[in-house]
Design an enzyme around this catalytic site. Structure first.
Site, PDB file in Angstrom:
ATOM      1  N   GLY A 169       0.813  -1.219   0.000  1.00 48.09           N
ATOM      2  CA  GLY A 169       0.000   0.000   0.000  1.00 48.09           C
ATOM      3  C   GLY A 169       0.842   1.261   0.000  1.00 48.09           C
ATOM      4  O   GLY A 169       1.759   1.435  -0.798  1.00 48.09           O
ATOM      5  N   GLY A 170       0.499   2.165   0.935  1.00 46.59           N
ATOM      6  CA  GLY A 170       1.217   3.442   1.008  1.00 46.59           C
ATOM      7  C   GLY A 170       2.701   3.270   1.251  1.00 46.59           C
ATOM      8  O   GLY A 170       3.507   4.144   0.906  1.00 46.59           O
ATOM      9  N   GLY A 404      20.042   7.957 -34.703  1.00 40.21           N
ATOM     10  CA  GLY A 404      19.399   8.812 -33.710  1.00 40.21           C
ATOM     11  C   GLY A 404      20.093   8.702 -32.367  1.00 40.21           C
ATOM     12  O   GLY A 404      20.167   9.673 -31.597  1.00 40.21           O
ATOM     13  N   ALA A 405      20.634   7.520 -32.092  1.00 38.65           N
ATOM     14  CA  ALA A 405      21.296   7.311 -30.799  1.00 38.65           C
ATOM     15  C   ALA A 405      22.514   8.225 -30.658  1.00 38.65           C
ATOM     16  O   ALA A 405      22.861   8.639 -29.553  1.00 38.65           O
ATOM     17  CB  ALA A 405      21.692   5.851 -30.646  1.00 38.65           C
TER      18      ALA A 405
HETATM   19  C1  HXC Z   1      -2.833  -2.933  10.912  1.00 39.17           C
HETATM   20  C2  HXC Z   1      -1.335  -4.587  10.406  1.00 39.17           C
HETATM   21  C3  HXC Z   1      -1.310  -4.183   9.044  1.00 39.17           C
HETATM   22  C4  HXC Z   1      -2.145  -3.077   8.668  1.00 39.17           C
HETATM   23  C5  HXC Z   1       0.016  -5.845   9.264  1.00 39.17           C
HETATM   24  N1  HXC Z   1      -0.487  -5.628  10.471  1.00 39.17           N
HETATM   25  N2  HXC Z   1      -0.482  -4.981   8.356  1.00 39.17           N
HETATM   26  N3  HXC Z   1      -2.080  -3.975  11.319  1.00 39.17           N
HETATM   27  N4  HXC Z   1      -2.877  -2.500   9.619  1.00 39.17           N
HETATM   28  N5  HXC Z   1      -2.159  -2.618   7.409  1.00 39.17           N
HETATM   29  C6  HXC Z   1      -0.173  -6.327  11.729  1.00 39.17           C
HETATM   30  C7  HXC Z   1      -0.697  -7.740  11.779  1.00 39.17           C
HETATM   31  O1  HXC Z   1      -2.018  -7.729  12.286  1.00 39.17           O
HETATM   32  C8  HXC Z   1       0.268  -8.386  12.757  1.00 39.17           C
HETATM   33  O2  HXC Z   1      -0.060  -8.007  14.077  1.00 39.17           O
HETATM   34  C9  HXC Z   1       1.578  -7.728  12.435  1.00 39.17           C
HETATM   35  O3  HXC Z   1       1.234  -6.499  11.793  1.00 39.17           O
HETATM   36  C10 HXC Z   1       2.444  -8.537  11.492  1.00 39.17           C
HETATM   37  O4  HXC Z   1       1.677  -8.896  10.343  1.00 39.17           O
HETATM   38  P1  HXC Z   1       1.665 -10.365   9.738  1.00 39.17           P
HETATM   39  O5  HXC Z   1       0.577 -10.423   8.752  1.00 39.17           O
HETATM   40  O6  HXC Z   1       1.658 -11.367  10.849  1.00 39.17           O
HETATM   41  O7  HXC Z   1       3.088 -10.417   9.048  1.00 39.17           O
HETATM   42  P2  HXC Z   1       3.494 -11.057   7.648  1.00 39.17           P
HETATM   43  O8  HXC Z   1       2.935 -12.444   7.545  1.00 39.17           O
HETATM   44  O9  HXC Z   1       4.945 -10.889   7.537  1.00 39.17           O
HETATM   45  O10 HXC Z   1       2.798 -10.183   6.520  1.00 39.17           O
HETATM   46  C11 HXC Z   1       3.135  -8.815   6.397  1.00 39.17           C
HETATM   47  C12 HXC Z   1       2.181  -8.163   5.357  1.00 39.17           C
HETATM   48  C13 HXC Z   1       0.707  -8.483   5.729  1.00 39.17           C
HETATM   49  C14 HXC Z   1       2.501  -8.708   3.951  1.00 39.17           C
HETATM   50  C15 HXC Z   1       2.481  -6.657   5.364  1.00 39.17           C
HETATM   51  O11 HXC Z   1       0.512  -8.196   7.115  1.00 39.17           O
HETATM   52  C16 HXC Z   1      -0.285  -7.708   4.927  1.00 39.17           C
HETATM   53  O12 HXC Z   1      -0.587  -8.090   3.775  1.00 39.17           O
HETATM   54  N6  HXC Z   1      -0.840  -6.648   5.511  1.00 39.17           N
HETATM   55  C17 HXC Z   1      -1.866  -5.847   4.871  1.00 39.17           C
HETATM   56  C18 HXC Z   1      -1.323  -5.094   3.705  1.00 39.17           C
HETATM   57  C19 HXC Z   1      -2.319  -4.152   3.085  1.00 39.17           C
HETATM   58  O13 HXC Z   1      -3.055  -4.545   2.198  1.00 39.17           O
HETATM   59  N7  HXC Z   1      -2.375  -2.926   3.665  1.00 39.17           N
HETATM   60  C20 HXC Z   1      -3.318  -1.889   3.328  1.00 39.17           C
HETATM   61  C21 HXC Z   1      -2.790  -1.168   2.156  1.00 39.17           C
HETATM   62  S1  HXC Z   1      -3.814   0.110   1.636  1.00 39.17           S
HETATM   63  P3  HXC Z   1       0.305  -8.864  15.362  1.00 39.17           P
HETATM   64  O14 HXC Z   1      -0.442  -8.216  16.466  1.00 39.17           O
HETATM   65  O15 HXC Z   1      -0.112 -10.272  15.071  1.00 39.17           O
HETATM   66  O16 HXC Z   1       1.781  -8.742  15.542  1.00 39.17           O
HETATM   67  C22 HXC Z   1      -2.893   1.469   1.794  1.00 39.17           C
HETATM   68  C23 HXC Z   1      -3.532   2.684   1.178  1.00 39.17           C
HETATM   69  C24 HXC Z   1      -2.571   3.830   1.031  1.00 39.17           C
HETATM   70  O17 HXC Z   1      -1.865   1.465   2.320  1.00 39.17           O
HETATM   71  C25 HXC Z   1      -2.909   4.688  -0.117  1.00 39.17           C
HETATM   72  C26 HXC Z   1      -2.223   4.189  -1.371  1.00 39.17           C
HETATM   73  C27 HXC Z   1      -2.411   5.083  -2.567  1.00 39.17           C
END
Ligand code: HXC
Length: 510
Positions: A169-170, A404-405
């Site tokens: 994401g961000g 051209g290069a």
């Molecule tokens: C809150 C989060 C989180 C999130 C992870 N955690 N991502 N908490 N918000 N976005 C927390 C988990 O609950 C977990 O908590 C700890 O972080 C570790 O995560 P795991 O999943 O256990 O780790 P891992 O297996 O290594 O996977 C990491 C990861 C996955 C690939 C980053 O967590 C994931 O896919 N997260 C979501 C990614 C996502 O889609 N984010 C939103 C993007 S939208 P605990 O308590 O168990 O330690 C965005 C919009 C921005 O960002 C604007 C863009 C233009």
């Protein structure tokens, strides 16, 4: 008084353990350092001044009111790198996966604002899962403000991103708007969203490495500029990179004293070019023998290897090198090579880093693959970038400069300041064989005649003198003297002043 001092120490100690020892151990078990350990390695010893250590999130949804951790998932502040100030923020994966809340965003914005106001580089160490899901739009808004600051700082201060864990994401969009992205092999990933969501949305099964590992982003997507074996190597290389970069767009390049004489002659360069014009040689050998102490920091070394770009120093001052690489696809310009070099040239121009270009290019790569992939537009990016650049530009044609290069690769026609050629240079519309096959199609059945035609064409154009007669080449130089000539040229150009016509901004073919 003693009690408040003790209270401060207690609070600090509590903040320093972030998400707790269990999660720190898990971080270490994955081969990753913690946010604070990373900052320690990046900055000079004892130089880190932390800010906002006690900031907490304000979310109460989903039981978050009971789950507050001081610092809120990001360590921010400033320090020095080899004595020069730099701002830093490091995502703490042990705290809600380093995800960004409204307050976490405020912390990043504070250092972004300070870095811009004080005109010093900012380095982000990323290990985070994007917007904090529990906060919803408050987190999205925070990202929007971080992105805005990335854009406002672009071209004013260097912004560097190091991806050191799974990022989504961000936490990939903000890096994408910075100047350089570096990754750590096997422990860092970049994707808009991870493999689980990919499976749900598209039914595609893919591993994190296949979707966004360093191997993908340094070779296929070109999102990442380089990858390193582990956290320690990545951070030490960032210190090395920072020594090449100016603090801002008005500071001028850093000057690092060297023992390498500006007049050093390199006789081995006289035999670098093989007798057979179709035989390759390694252009990195030329760069290595010309720069101060052979020290060259290559950018995107694993992507579009037919062009080489990176930083070196000439007589102590940073220079950006762009060089066709005859070892890969004969150094041809294709869409990827053009994009790669264009972005590098623009970075150098933003930050007043002189550009030295080594040319050995047989032309643009023809074919449907390239044309469908937008070669015209991507090639135009490089032409545009070189043309608009006002920094000192020194060009050395070592061998081929075709079609051209020739014009694109920092030629005299697009404001090359000093254009040199080795005696082995060939400056023509195309190679002799191709040219003769077009000009003398009717004689193709007579190999003897064609051989003579090729010889004649070579005699006319397979040298630097026809171009030199027109002043398109300022001087033919001996290969062994390349370092001396380029150092002298750059010294002469140090106070170059050229201004492009006023405009809001240009319209580079994106
Ligand atoms: C809150 C989060 C989180 C999130 C992870 N955690 N991502 N908490 N918000 N976005 C927390 C988990 O609950 C977990 O908590 C700890 O972080 C570790 O995560 P795991 O999943 O256990 O780790 P891992 O297996 O290594 O996977 C990491 C990861 C996955 C690939 C980053 O967590 C994931 O896919 N997260 C979501 C990614 C996502 O889609 N984010 C939103 C993007 S939208 P605990 O308590 O168990 O330690 C965005 C919009 C921005 O960002 C604007 C863009 C233009």
């Amino acid at each position: 008084m003693k009690e408040v001092l003790a209270e401060l120490e207690k609070r600090r100690a509590n903040a320093r353990v972030g998400g707790g020892q269990r999660r720190i151990d898990a971080q270490h078990a994955r081969g990753k350092l913690t946010a604070r350990e990373r900052i320690e390695l990046l900055l000079d010893a004892d130089s880190f001044e932390e800010l906002d250590m006690f900031v907490e999130h304000r979310c109460t949804d989903f039981g978050m009111g009971e789950s507050k951790i001081p610092g809120d998932g990001v360590v921010t502040g400033w320090g020095t790198i080899n004595g020069r100030p730099a701002y830093v923020f490091a995502k703490d994966f042990t705290v809600f996966g380093g995800s960004l809340s409204e307050m976490h965003a405020q912390k990043i914005m504070k250092v972004q604002d300070m870095a811009l106001r004080n005109r010093a580089p900012i380095i982000g160490l990323f290990d985070a899962g994007g917007a904090r899901i529990q906060e919803g739009v408050a987190a999205l808004g925070g990202y929007g403000e971080v992105f805005l600051r990335n854009v406002l700082a672009s071209g004013v201060i260097p912004q560097i991103s190091v991806i050191m864990g799974p990022c989504a994401g961000g936490d990939v969009y903000s890096p994408a708007m910075t100047d350089f992205i570096f990754m750590v092999k096997d422990t860092s990933y970049m994707f808009v969203t991870g493999p689980d969501v990919v499976k749900t949305v598209t039914n595609e099964e893919v591993t994190a490495e296949e979707l966004g590992g360093a191997s993908v982003h340094t070779t296929k997507s070109s999102i990442a500029d380089r990858a390193y074996e582990n956290d320690v190597e990545a951070l030490l290389q960032m210190r090395r990179l920072m020594d090449f970069l100016p603090s801002n767009n008005q500071s001028g390049v850093p000057e690092i004293p060297t023992r390498d004489g500006p007049d050093r002659v390199e006789p081995s360069l006289d035999t670098l070019i093989p007798d057979n014009p179709n035989q390759p040689y390694d252009i990195k050998e030329l760069i290595g023998k010309v720069v101060d102490e052979g020290d060259f920091f290559e950018i995107q070394e694993a992507f579009a290897r037919n062009i080489v770009v990176g930083f070196g120093r000439m007589d102590g001052r940073t220079v950006g090198f762009v060089a066709n690489q005859p070892m890969v696809l004969a150094g041809v310009l294709d869409a990827d090579a053009s994009r790669k070099a264009a972005r590098f040239v623009r970075f150098c121009d933003c930050f007043e880093i002189p550009i030295v270009t080594f040319v050995d290019v047989p032309g643009f790569l023809p074919g449907t693959d390239q044309e469908y992939g937008g070669l015209i537009k991507h090639g135009a990016k490089l032409l545009f970038a070189y043309s608009e650049a006002t920094v000192p530009k020194v060009t050395v044609i070592t061998r081929k400069a075709y079609g051209g290069a020739y014009a694109v690769m920092s030629s005299k026609h697009i404001r090359g300041d000093l254009n040199y050629a080795w005696p082995s240079a060939e400056i023509a519309v195309m190679g002799s064989k191709g040219a003769v096959e077009i000009l003398y199609r009717a004689e193709l059945g007579d190999p003897k005649k064609i051989q003579q035609r090729i010889k004649d064409y070579e005699g006319r154009f397979a040298n630097p003198f026809t171009a030199a007669e027109r002043g398109f080449i300022d001087e033919c130089i001996l290969p062994r003297n390349t370092r001396r000539r380029v150092v002298r040229a750059l010294t002469m150009l140090r106070h170059k002043q050229v201004e492009n016509p006023w405009k809001k901004h240009d319209n580079i073919p994106l």
